[in-house]
Scaffold this active site. Sequence first.
Site, PDB file in Angstrom:
ATOM      1  CE  LYS A  53      -3.596  -2.293   2.475  1.00 28.06           C
ATOM      2  NZ  LYS A  53      -4.215  -2.670   3.719  1.00 28.06           N
ATOM      3  CD  GLN A  97      -2.974  -4.612   6.938  1.00 22.91           C
ATOM      4  OE1 GLN A  97      -2.853  -3.685   6.233  1.00 22.91           O
ATOM      5  NE2 GLN A  97      -3.705  -5.452   6.372  1.00 22.91           N
ATOM      6  CG  ASP A 120      -8.946   0.162   5.292  1.00 22.59           C
ATOM      7  OD1 ASP A 120      -8.747  -0.135   4.101  1.00 22.59           O
ATOM      8  OD2 ASP A 120      -8.384  -0.320   6.140  1.00 22.59           O
TER       9      ASP A 120
END
Length: 294
Positions: A53, A97, A120
Site C-alpha cells: 500500500k 492494518q 478503508d
Amino acid sequence: MAAIVIDGKAVAAKVKEDAKARAAGLREGGIIPCLAVLLVGEDPASLSYVSAKEQALAEAGMASKDIRLPREITEEELIARIAGFNADPAIHGILVQLPLPGHIREDAVIAAIDPAKDVDGFHPVSAGNLLLGRPGFIPCTPAGVVFLLRELGIPTAGAHAVVVGRSNIVGRPLANLLTRRDINATVTICHTGTVDLARHVREADILIAAAGKPALITAEMVREGAAVIDVGVNRVADPQAKKGYRLRGDVDFGPVAEKAAYITPVPGGVGPLTIAMLLQNVVDACRRQTSVCP
Ligand code: NAD
C-alpha cells in the site's frame, strides 16, 4: 468454454493513473494527500500488505506515515495514536492494518477513526452510508470487484450474483453494493450457516468467492458461462516454492476456468484493484478535507 482470465493488474493500472493525476492536481495547490498507516505487531502477511500500500501511494505521488507499533500496545494507546491523526490536518486518511492482536477490540479501534478519514470504509458511519445508499467511503475490495465487473462489461442488471462470505470488510458491503440501482443484481449471500452451498453457487451468473478457504469452489459447483471473481487469498504450503508456500484463491482455478466465461486469478486479480481503490479513497478524503470538493 475456456474463460477470459481477468488481468486485475492492468485494470488497476488505469485506476492508479487516475488517482495519480488527481493527486498531482492537489500537489499543484500545495497539498500532498497523506495516509497514516498503523501496523501493530509483525505478522508477515500484514507487513507485506502494508508495504504494498505504501509503495503504491508513493508511486501515485502521495505520502504515507508509517507507524509500526509493538504487539503489546494497549487498546487505549492505539486509540490515542488514532486521536492524534484525527486532529492532524496534514493526515487525510487513517488505515489500521487488520487483524489486530486478540487483546485489542477491532470494533473499538475502527470506531475511533474520524469517519472523514476512514479510507478503508470500515467505520460504522461508512457502513451505514453504504447501506442507505448515501455518499461515503466504500471498502476497497468490494469497490474493486464492482469496478472490475463494470470495466469488463459483465452485465449485472438482473443478473443473479452469489457472494460467498458475509464479513464486514468484503461479503456484506459487496452484497449491498451489488443491489444498488446502477448495478441492479439480485443477490444471494452464502456463509458458514448455508445448507448446500453448491446448490446456491450453481445458480450464479456472477459468483464472488470471499470465504478464505482454498479451492472451496470446484468446477462442479459453477454454472457454464458464469463470471467468477475470486477474492480469497490463502497461503498453501508448497515445499517447491521459494517461500515455502504459494497463494491460492477460494476457487479451484484450472477446472473452473474451463467452465466459466470470466475468472480472476490469484494473485493478480482482485488484489491489485483493492490497492488502487485505496488510492482513490485517499485522494477523495484529501479533496473533501481541503475543500477542493464538497
Ligand atoms: P472472513 O474470515 O472474515 O470471512 C469469511 C466469510 O466466509 C465468513 O463470513 C464465513 O461465513 C464465510 N465462509 C467461510 N467458510 C465457508 C464455507 N465453507 N462455506 C460458506 N461460507 C464460508 O474473511 P474476509 O476478511 O472476508 O476475507 C475473505 C478472503 O478474502 C480471505 O481469503 C482474505 O484473505 C481475502 N481478502 C482478499 C482481499 C484482496 O484484496 N484480494 C481483501 C480482503 C480479503
